[in-house]
Motif scaffolding. Structure first.
Motif, PDB file in Angstrom:
ATOM      1  N   ARG A   2       0.789  -1.324  -0.055  1.00  0.00           N
ATOM      2  CA  ARG A   2      -0.109   0.053   0.047  1.00  0.00           C
ATOM      3  C   ARG A   2       0.769   1.173  -0.043  1.00  0.00           C
ATOM      4  NH1 ARG A   2      -5.408  -1.079   3.290  1.00  0.00           N
ATOM      5  NH2 ARG A   2      -5.276   1.021   3.433  1.00  0.00           N
ATOM      6  N   GLU A   3       0.422   2.219  -0.723  1.00  0.00           N
ATOM      7  CA  GLU A   3       1.161   3.404  -0.854  1.00  0.00           C
ATOM      8  C   GLU A   3       0.651   4.515   0.488  1.00  0.00           C
ATOM      9  OE1 GLU A   3       1.650   5.275  -4.608  1.00  0.00           O
ATOM     10  OE2 GLU A   3       1.309   3.577  -5.633  1.00  0.00           O
ATOM     11  N   LYS A   4       1.373   5.145   0.874  1.00  0.00           N
ATOM     12  CA  LYS A   4       1.157   6.143   1.954  1.00  0.00           C
ATOM     13  C   LYS A   4       0.203   7.580   0.996  1.00  0.00           C
ATOM     14  CE  LYS A   4       4.299   5.493   5.560  1.00  0.00           C
ATOM     15  NZ  LYS A   4       5.414   5.883   6.240  1.00  0.00           N
ATOM     16  N   ILE A   5      -0.703   7.793   1.663  1.00  0.00           N
ATOM     17  CA  ILE A   5      -1.464   9.086   1.317  1.00  0.00           C
ATOM     18  C   ILE A   5      -1.129  10.054   2.507  1.00  0.00           C
ATOM     19  CG2 ILE A   5      -3.607   9.859   0.447  1.00  0.00           C
ATOM     20  CD1 ILE A   5      -4.614   6.935  -0.053  1.00  0.00           C
ATOM     21  N   TYR A   6      -0.895  11.385   1.453  1.00  0.00           N
ATOM     22  CA  TYR A   6      -0.357  12.540   2.562  1.00  0.00           C
ATOM     23  C   TYR A   6      -1.658  13.446   2.377  1.00  0.00           C
ATOM     24  CZ  TYR A   6       4.056  10.170   2.959  1.00  0.00           C
ATOM     25  OH  TYR A   6       4.959   9.240   3.205  1.00  0.00           O
ATOM     26  N   ASP A   7      -1.990  14.136   3.389  1.00  0.00           N
ATOM     27  CA  ASP A   7      -2.961  15.253   3.257  1.00  0.00           C
ATOM     28  C   ASP A   7      -2.205  16.350   2.395  1.00  0.00           C
ATOM     29  OD1 ASP A   7      -4.617  13.952   4.669  1.00  0.00           O
ATOM     30  OD2 ASP A   7      -4.341  14.782   6.653  1.00  0.00           O
ATOM     31  N   TYR A   8      -2.812  17.033   1.827  1.00  0.00           N
ATOM     32  CA  TYR A   8      -2.382  18.263   0.894  1.00  0.00           C
ATOM     33  C   TYR A   8      -3.466  19.228   1.305  1.00  0.00           C
ATOM     34  CZ  TYR A   8      -1.273  21.485  -2.709  1.00  0.00           C
ATOM     35  OH  TYR A   8      -0.553  22.640  -3.298  1.00  0.00           O
ATOM     36  N   ASP A   9      -2.839  20.431   1.688  1.00  0.00           N
ATOM     37  CA  ASP A   9      -3.767  21.663   1.862  1.00  0.00           C
ATOM     38  C   ASP A   9      -3.105  22.746   0.793  1.00  0.00           C
ATOM     39  OD1 ASP A   9      -5.452  23.798   2.617  1.00  0.00           O
ATOM     40  OD2 ASP A   9      -4.376  24.066   4.511  1.00  0.00           O
ATOM     41  N   PRO A  10      -4.085  22.955  -0.075  1.00  0.00           N
ATOM     42  CA  PRO A  10      -3.812  23.903  -1.329  1.00  0.00           C
ATOM     43  C   PRO A  10      -3.652  25.564  -0.539  1.00  0.00           C
ATOM     44  CG  PRO A  10      -6.333  23.191  -1.517  1.00  0.00           C
ATOM     45  CD  PRO A  10      -5.443  22.405  -0.468  1.00  0.00           C
ATOM     46  N   ALA A  11      -4.291  25.712   0.478  1.00  0.00           N
ATOM     47  CA  ALA A  11      -3.901  27.050   1.144  1.00  0.00           C
ATOM     48  C   ALA A  11      -2.386  27.138   1.478  1.00  0.00           C
ATOM     49  CB  ALA A  11      -4.788  27.038   2.244  1.00  0.00           C
ATOM     50  N   ALA A  12      -1.672  26.156   1.811  1.00  0.00           N
ATOM     51  CA  ALA A  12      -0.437  26.309   1.904  1.00  0.00           C
ATOM     52  C   ALA A  12       0.441  26.719   0.866  1.00  0.00           C
ATOM     53  CB  ALA A  12       0.159  24.826   2.514  1.00  0.00           C
ATOM     54  N   ALA A  13      -0.123  26.641  -0.369  1.00  0.00           N
ATOM     55  CA  ALA A  13       0.869  26.887  -1.472  1.00  0.00           C
ATOM     56  C   ALA A  13       0.545  28.260  -1.976  1.00  0.00           C
ATOM     57  CB  ALA A  13       0.577  25.878  -2.735  1.00  0.00           C
ATOM     58  N   LEU A  14      -0.508  29.030  -1.170  1.00  0.00           N
ATOM     59  CA  LEU A  14      -0.906  30.234  -1.700  1.00  0.00           C
ATOM     60  C   LEU A  14       0.036  31.422  -0.616  1.00  0.00           C
ATOM     61  CD1 LEU A  14      -4.469  29.752  -2.385  1.00  0.00           C
ATOM     62  CD2 LEU A  14      -2.801  29.775  -3.950  1.00  0.00           C
ATOM     63  N   GLU A  15       1.243  31.569  -0.942  1.00  0.00           N
ATOM     64  CA  GLU A  15       1.939  32.493   0.068  1.00  0.00           C
ATOM     65  C   GLU A  15       2.190  33.971  -0.468  1.00  0.00           C
ATOM     66  OE1 GLU A  15       5.853  29.984  -0.117  1.00  0.00           O
ATOM     67  OE2 GLU A  15       4.735  28.941   1.433  1.00  0.00           O
ATOM     68  N   SER A  16       1.650  34.211  -1.373  1.00  0.00           N
ATOM     69  CA  SER A  16       1.651  35.699  -1.978  1.00  0.00           C
ATOM     70  C   SER A  16       0.484  36.037  -2.534  1.00  0.00           C
ATOM     71  CB  SER A  16       2.760  35.765  -3.254  1.00  0.00           C
ATOM     72  OG  SER A  16       2.608  35.189  -4.246  1.00  0.00           O
ATOM     73  N   GLU A  17       0.348  37.373  -2.660  1.00  0.00           N
ATOM     74  CA  GLU A  17      -0.991  37.847  -3.304  1.00  0.00           C
ATOM     75  C   GLU A  17      -0.938  37.392  -4.881  1.00  0.00           C
ATOM     76  OE1 GLU A  17      -3.502  39.797  -1.852  1.00  0.00           O
ATOM     77  OE2 GLU A  17      -2.609  39.363  -0.074  1.00  0.00           O
ATOM     78  N   GLU A  18       0.071  37.296  -5.599  1.00  0.00           N
ATOM     79  CA  GLU A  18       0.147  37.066  -7.023  1.00  0.00           C
ATOM     80  C   GLU A  18      -0.427  35.483  -6.798  1.00  0.00           C
ATOM     81  OE1 GLU A  18       3.208  36.774 -10.641  1.00  0.00           O
ATOM     82  OE2 GLU A  18       4.230  37.025  -8.767  1.00  0.00           O
ATOM     83  N   ALA A  19       0.032  34.624  -5.894  1.00  0.00           N
ATOM     84  CA  ALA A  19      -0.282  33.331  -6.175  1.00  0.00           C
ATOM     85  C   ALA A  19      -1.776  33.144  -6.034  1.00  0.00           C
ATOM     86  CB  ALA A  19       0.417  32.284  -5.265  1.00  0.00           C
ATOM     87  N   ILE A  20      -2.319  33.919  -4.923  1.00  0.00           N
ATOM     88  CA  ILE A  20      -3.735  34.017  -4.641  1.00  0.00           C
ATOM     89  C   ILE A  20      -4.627  34.503  -5.919  1.00  0.00           C
ATOM     90  CG2 ILE A  20      -5.746  35.072  -3.545  1.00  0.00           C
ATOM     91  CD1 ILE A  20      -3.676  34.908  -0.989  1.00  0.00           C
ATOM     92  N   ALA A  21      -4.142  35.543  -6.771  1.00  0.00           N
ATOM     93  CA  ALA A  21      -4.628  36.105  -7.954  1.00  0.00           C
ATOM     94  C   ALA A  21      -4.647  34.914  -9.125  1.00  0.00           C
ATOM     95  CB  ALA A  21      -3.994  37.461  -8.390  1.00  0.00           C
ATOM     96  N   VAL A  22      -3.769  34.211  -9.424  1.00  0.00           N
ATOM     97  CA  VAL A  22      -3.510  33.204 -10.330  1.00  0.00           C
ATOM     98  C   VAL A  22      -4.621  32.122  -9.989  1.00  0.00           C
ATOM     99  CG1 VAL A  22      -1.957  31.403 -11.232  1.00  0.00           C
ATOM    100  CG2 VAL A  22      -1.453  33.903 -10.928  1.00  0.00           C
ATOM    101  N   PHE A  23      -4.515  31.678  -8.712  1.00  0.00           N
ATOM    102  CA  PHE A  23      -5.371  30.574  -8.377  1.00  0.00           C
ATOM    103  C   PHE A  23      -6.959  30.815  -8.549  1.00  0.00           C
ATOM    104  CE2 PHE A  23      -7.788  28.953  -4.827  1.00  0.00           C
ATOM    105  CZ  PHE A  23      -7.770  27.395  -5.014  1.00  0.00           C
ATOM    106  N   LEU A  24      -7.395  32.031  -8.088  1.00  0.00           N
ATOM    107  CA  LEU A  24      -8.709  32.730  -8.550  1.00  0.00           C
ATOM    108  C   LEU A  24      -9.150  32.864  -9.706  1.00  0.00           C
ATOM    109  CD1 LEU A  24      -9.357  35.135  -5.294  1.00  0.00           C
ATOM    110  CD2 LEU A  24     -10.217  32.774  -5.534  1.00  0.00           C
ATOM    111  N   ALA A  25      -8.241  33.142 -10.562  1.00  0.00           N
ATOM    112  CA  ALA A  25      -8.423  33.426 -11.944  1.00  0.00           C
ATOM    113  C   ALA A  25      -8.690  31.931 -12.725  1.00  0.00           C
ATOM    114  CB  ALA A  25      -6.992  34.092 -12.748  1.00  0.00           C
ATOM    115  N   ASP A  26      -8.049  31.009 -12.449  1.00  0.00           N
ATOM    116  CA  ASP A  26      -8.074  29.784 -12.735  1.00  0.00           C
ATOM    117  C   ASP A  26      -9.241  29.228 -12.300  1.00  0.00           C
ATOM    118  OD1 ASP A  26      -5.702  29.819 -14.151  1.00  0.00           O
ATOM    119  OD2 ASP A  26      -4.541  28.369 -12.604  1.00  0.00           O
TER     120      ASP A  26
END
Length: 63
Positions: A2-26
């Motif tokens: 069995r492969e381990k499954i890890y929790d991923y929180d996409p909020a952790a990747a949104l570290e800047s206003e630019e990252a948030i803007a790109v995320f929301l645009a998509d």
């Protein structure tokens, strides 16, 4: 085996206003109201994380 499954929180990747803007645009391009609502929650969590990290950083004292 069995492969381990890890929790991923996409909020952790949104570290800047630019990252948030790109995320929301998509997200907005999908036109899916439920997906957009979920993404707004992710951004709110990311903003909370950013504010928390800024609050815990040491600040230089003017003087």
């Amino acid at each position: 085996m069995r492969e381990k499954i890890y929790d991923y929180d996409p909020a952790a990747a949104l570290e800047s206003e630019e990252a948030i803007a790109v995320f929301l645009a998509d997200v907005l391009e999908t036109g899916d109201a439920a997906y957009i609502a979920k993404a707004v929650g992710v951004v709110a969590r990311a903003k909370g994380m950013t504010e928390l990290s800024l609050d815990t950083l040491p600040t230089a004292k003017a003087g």
